[in-house]
Design an enzyme around this catalytic site. Sequence first.
Site, PDB file in Angstrom:
ATOM      1  N   LYS A   1       0.939  -1.069  -0.066  1.00 19.61           N
ATOM      2  CA  LYS A   1      -0.090  -0.159   0.042  1.00 19.61           C
ATOM      3  C   LYS A   1       0.832   1.256  -0.153  1.00 19.61           C
ATOM      4  CE  LYS A   1      -1.793   3.091   1.973  1.00 19.61           C
ATOM      5  NZ  LYS A   1      -1.358   4.411   1.368  1.00 19.61           N
TER       6      LYS A   1
ATOM      7  N   CYS B   1      14.087  10.708   5.906  1.00 19.30           N
ATOM      8  CA  CYS B   1      14.094  10.406   7.351  1.00 19.30           C
ATOM      9  C   CYS B   1      15.425  10.360   7.935  1.00 19.30           C
ATOM     10  CB  CYS B   1      13.559   8.891   7.460  1.00 19.30           C
ATOM     11  SG  CYS B   1      14.358   7.624   6.327  1.00 19.30           S
TER      12      CYS B   1
HETATM   13  P1  NAD Z   1       2.552   9.249   6.979  1.00 18.19           P
HETATM   14  O1  NAD Z   1       2.528   8.793   8.270  1.00 18.19           O
HETATM   15  O2  NAD Z   1       1.574  10.620   6.538  1.00 18.19           O
HETATM   16  O3  NAD Z   1       2.050   8.180   5.884  1.00 18.19           O
HETATM   17  C1  NAD Z   1       2.672   6.943   5.850  1.00 18.19           C
HETATM   18  C2  NAD Z   1       1.722   5.853   5.053  1.00 18.19           C
HETATM   19  O4  NAD Z   1       0.534   5.691   6.012  1.00 18.19           O
HETATM   20  C3  NAD Z   1       1.058   6.146   3.812  1.00 18.19           C
HETATM   21  O5  NAD Z   1       0.878   4.971   3.108  1.00 18.19           O
HETATM   22  C4  NAD Z   1      -0.268   6.930   4.137  1.00 18.19           C
HETATM   23  O6  NAD Z   1      -1.124   6.695   3.127  1.00 18.19           O
HETATM   24  C5  NAD Z   1      -0.577   6.133   5.515  1.00 18.19           C
HETATM   25  N1  NAD Z   1      -1.388   6.889   6.545  1.00 18.19           N
HETATM   26  C6  NAD Z   1      -1.488   7.964   6.494  1.00 18.19           C
HETATM   27  N2  NAD Z   1      -2.256   8.428   7.720  1.00 18.19           N
HETATM   28  C7  NAD Z   1      -2.777   7.266   7.899  1.00 18.19           C
HETATM   29  C8  NAD Z   1      -3.786   7.020   8.767  1.00 18.19           C
HETATM   30  N3  NAD Z   1      -4.296   8.029   9.491  1.00 18.19           N
HETATM   31  N4  NAD Z   1      -4.187   5.675   9.358  1.00 18.19           N
HETATM   32  C9  NAD Z   1      -3.406   4.866   8.495  1.00 18.19           C
HETATM   33  N5  NAD Z   1      -2.439   4.830   7.503  1.00 18.19           N
HETATM   34  C10 NAD Z   1      -2.142   6.440   7.360  1.00 18.19           C
HETATM   35  O7  NAD Z   1       3.821   9.802   6.344  1.00 18.19           O
HETATM   36  P2  NAD Z   1       4.453  10.207   5.070  1.00 18.19           P
HETATM   37  O8  NAD Z   1       4.259  11.947   4.963  1.00 18.19           O
HETATM   38  O9  NAD Z   1       3.921   9.589   3.893  1.00 18.19           O
HETATM   39  O10 NAD Z   1       6.072  10.141   4.945  1.00 18.19           O
HETATM   40  C11 NAD Z   1       6.885  10.960   5.916  1.00 18.19           C
HETATM   41  C12 NAD Z   1       7.048  10.395   7.272  1.00 18.19           C
HETATM   42  O11 NAD Z   1       7.783   9.179   6.994  1.00 18.19           O
HETATM   43  C13 NAD Z   1       8.116  11.334   8.047  1.00 18.19           C
HETATM   44  O12 NAD Z   1       7.831  11.400   9.565  1.00 18.19           O
HETATM   45  C14 NAD Z   1       9.478  10.559   7.842  1.00 18.19           C
HETATM   46  O13 NAD Z   1      10.454  10.568   9.023  1.00 18.19           O
HETATM   47  C15 NAD Z   1       9.029   9.116   7.938  1.00 18.19           C
HETATM   48  N6  NAD Z   1      10.009   8.228   7.579  1.00 18.19           N
HETATM   49  C16 NAD Z   1      10.776   7.397   8.349  1.00 18.19           C
HETATM   50  C17 NAD Z   1      11.697   6.621   7.866  1.00 18.19           C
HETATM   51  C18 NAD Z   1      12.464   5.847   8.918  1.00 18.19           C
HETATM   52  O14 NAD Z   1      13.306   5.057   8.379  1.00 18.19           O
HETATM   53  N7  NAD Z   1      12.265   5.666  10.197  1.00 18.19           N
HETATM   54  C19 NAD Z   1      11.830   6.417   6.575  1.00 18.19           C
HETATM   55  C20 NAD Z   1      11.075   7.355   5.546  1.00 18.19           C
HETATM   56  C21 NAD Z   1      10.278   8.120   6.301  1.00 18.19           C
END
Ligand code: NAD
Length: 499
Positions: free
Chosen positions: A178, A286
């Site tokens: 997803k 990240c």
């Molecule tokens: P996000 O949390 O908004 O979304 C991530 C995923 O979750 C997406 O597929 C989205 O559709 C889904 N999602 C969003 N809201 C949701 C909800 N309420 N319930 C269920 N699923 C939901 O993150 P983003 O903005 O896409 O990515 C950026 C974030 O990811 C930053 O915080 C970054 O630090 C983090 N990140 C962390 C790492 C790591 O290795 N720790 C790596 C890459 C990105």
Amino acid sequence: MTETQTLPVIGHFLDGRVLEDSARRSPVFDPATGVHQKDVALADPALVDQAVRSAAEAQRAWRRVGLGKRSQVIFKARQILLARQGELAAAITSEHGKVLSDAAGEISRGLENVDFCTGLMHHLKGEYAEQVSTGIDVHQVRQPVGVVACITPFNFPAMIPLWMATTALAAGNAVVLKPSERDPSVSLLIAQAFKDAGLPDGLLNVVQGDRVAVDELITHPQIEAISFVGSTPIAQSIYVKAAEQGKRVQALGGAKNHMVVMPDAHLDSAADAAVSAAYGSAGERCMAVSVVVAVGSIADDLVQKIRERAEKLTIGPGTDSSSEMGPLVSAESLERVTGYVARAADEGAEVVLDGRDQQFEGGGYFTGVSLLDHVRPGMKVYDDEIFGPVLCVVRVENYDEAVELINSSRFANGTALFTRDGKTAREFEFDIEVGMVGVNVPIPVPVGAFSFGGWKDSLFGDTHMYGPEGFNFYTRRKVVSTRWPEPSESQIDLGFPTN
Ligand code: NAD
């Protein structure tokens, strides 16, 4: 006819075919222009259920396929992905906004894990102990868990799916991916590459979607394991909900990565590294450096050197080869990031560079880079993950204060130390409570033969991603005790077996 009806629709990938059919859709923008360029289909629970069921059926056959054949598919997928790298990078840039060279970089870091997975026969080897008791041997095998859900963020739309899905498939599982609804196209190109490499249909299904699809995935009885990467609040809630369902889960969250610069560091190199790691990919990594910790008397010089370099960066569309940094991913991100910069001075930070001063033509989500000095814990710009081209500088007196600062953060994804002193570097490695550490390496993303993961609020769960820990996460160990007694040795003994 409305605008949305005429736009191309990014569909799901189910049983080897693209499916555009979904009642709900979400807009996909070109971040360089702000133009609503496509729509993405959003899966409903019934479609997710269909994807999981077809994956479960395909997995039953896949786990019987010989390991040599499995690794041939991974080898072939690697060749195809490499050959299509340009097409993949263009899809990333068009929906994420990052510059093309950066998009190519993320694909190559994803391919590193594909390389590792080609050696799946070695990674799936079990263990054996002979004669653990008289005439008894014990061995342990690794078996796939079944169907794995992979839920990925917008910022690495190719690399993270390649980390998760390739390892899960190599270990004998089926995957329902997803992707982020903000830049979903590249997921279809990846699924197609695996299909063209000979991966049987149903083993890598892609469901496009939002929270509705995620909720169905994490509660679906046929999903055995969940790999998630995204922001900390969502990671934590997915970890809790999935664990309640008795599912195996690794949920990687947000970050605030500190780069410590010691007084003995080579300041020009440290400034180069800080600028590259803070503003690359518009700070939407990240592992981006978002805080420089300047130790002792070097702070003024270091800030000056960072400023000189940051001012010269070329910001523009990701498709322009002269651009070093592209736009942010969305209008909401632009508003959030510039909002933090707008409040920074009131919070007590010194605004050395204000990205809002730089003007851009057109409707793209561009901002210039910001540099904030004299930042302290307690300010929003320090405490929150901004996820944009904003670099904070915290000044400390000595090494101990730097370590104390970092160890007090709730985030613990990556950190880096710049020094020329080996003893300080060794102490830092020992003292610091962070999952990935760089010594004169600003973005210490481990190579594919190691595994990736932070500590504290940067990772919920206990297994890191890809590499050896990836194979641990996607397999269950089964331990078999074997004995071949003569009939004459048989007897009734109601006691608990002992050695
Ligand atoms: P996000 O949390 O908004 O979304 C991530 C995923 O979750 C997406 O597929 C989205 O559709 C889904 N999602 C969003 N809201 C949701 C909800 N309420 N319930 C269920 N699923 C939901 O993150 P983003 O903005 O896409 O990515 C950026 C974030 O990811 C930053 O915080 C970054 O630090 C983090 N990140 C962390 C790492 C790591 O290795 N720790 C790596 C890459 C990105």
